[in-house]
Write a protein that holds these residues in place. Structure first.
Motif, PDB file in Angstrom:
ATOM      1  N   ASP A  27       0.734  -0.676   3.771  1.00 56.54           N
ATOM      2  CA  ASP A  27      -0.692  -0.536   3.492  1.00 56.54           C
ATOM      3  C   ASP A  27      -1.121   0.913   3.273  1.00 56.54           C
ATOM      4  O   ASP A  27      -2.262   1.163   2.898  1.00 56.54           O
ATOM      5  N   ARG A  50      -4.203  -4.983  -1.021  1.00 57.72           N
ATOM      6  CA  ARG A  50      -3.205  -6.007  -0.702  1.00 57.72           C
ATOM      7  C   ARG A  50      -3.710  -7.343  -1.235  1.00 57.72           C
ATOM      8  O   ARG A  50      -4.821  -7.768  -0.913  1.00 57.72           O
ATOM      9  N   TYR A  56       0.950  -5.937  -3.589  1.00 52.66           N
ATOM     10  CA  TYR A  56      -0.164  -5.027  -3.852  1.00 52.66           C
ATOM     11  C   TYR A  56      -0.549  -5.113  -5.325  1.00 52.66           C
ATOM     12  O   TYR A  56       0.301  -5.234  -6.202  1.00 52.66           O
TER      13      TYR A  56
END
Length: 156
Positions: A27, A50, A56
């Motif tokens: 992340d 995300r 992603y």
């Protein structure tokens, strides 16, 4: 039997914590980045997030020159799908399927759309070169034959 159940619970906890740790490292890419198209010098901001499937994706949230010289909005006119050629850049999905590889600390196997060509390219991001810069490689076929770029993290 109690020892076996305890062992299974401990193993599940360990694997879950590794998964959460890798997920949070992945992340690190989430945010808004200034992207300059290498061939044209066009500037846009892409928001990386995300996706529901855990990979992603990125969408355009700002374009420096959203209009053609005649004042009409720039559209996705080179898209191979005629039904999509009337889209403007705002919220245009330009990146998808990028997944985090925790072993190599990089994001791989993604696809990047170039609306100036109407083509998708493969994309790989070799970790964060600094807290605010992504080292990006896009290519057709194999990464060796690709092009490098840097995207700067910015506020929205």
């Amino acid at each position: 039997m109690k020892k076996l159940a305890l062992c299974i619970i401990c193993l599940a906890t360990v694997f879950t914590s590794f998964s959460v740790k890798a997920q949070s490292k992945g992340d690190a890419i989430v945010g808004v980045y200034l992207m300059k198209t290498p061939d044209t010098g066009d500037e846009s901001k892409v928001q990386i997030y995300r996706a529901k499937n855990g990979t992603y994706s990125g969408k355009v949230v700002w374009v420096k020159n959203p209009n053609n010289p005649d004042g009409t909005p720039r559209r996705d006119t080179k898209n191979p799908d005629p039904k999509l050629r009337d889209r403007t850049a705002q919220n245009l999905l330009v990146m998808k399927n990028l997944r985090y590889d925790a072993d190599d600390n990089e994001w791989v196997d993604g696809d990047l759309y170039n609306p100036n060509e109407g083509k998708w390219f493969k994309i790989k991001i070799k970790g964060l070169s600094s807290a605010n810069t992504l080292k990006v490689r896009y290519y057709k076929g194999i990464p060796l034959l690709g092009m490098d770029d840097e995207w700067q993290k910015v506020s929205k």
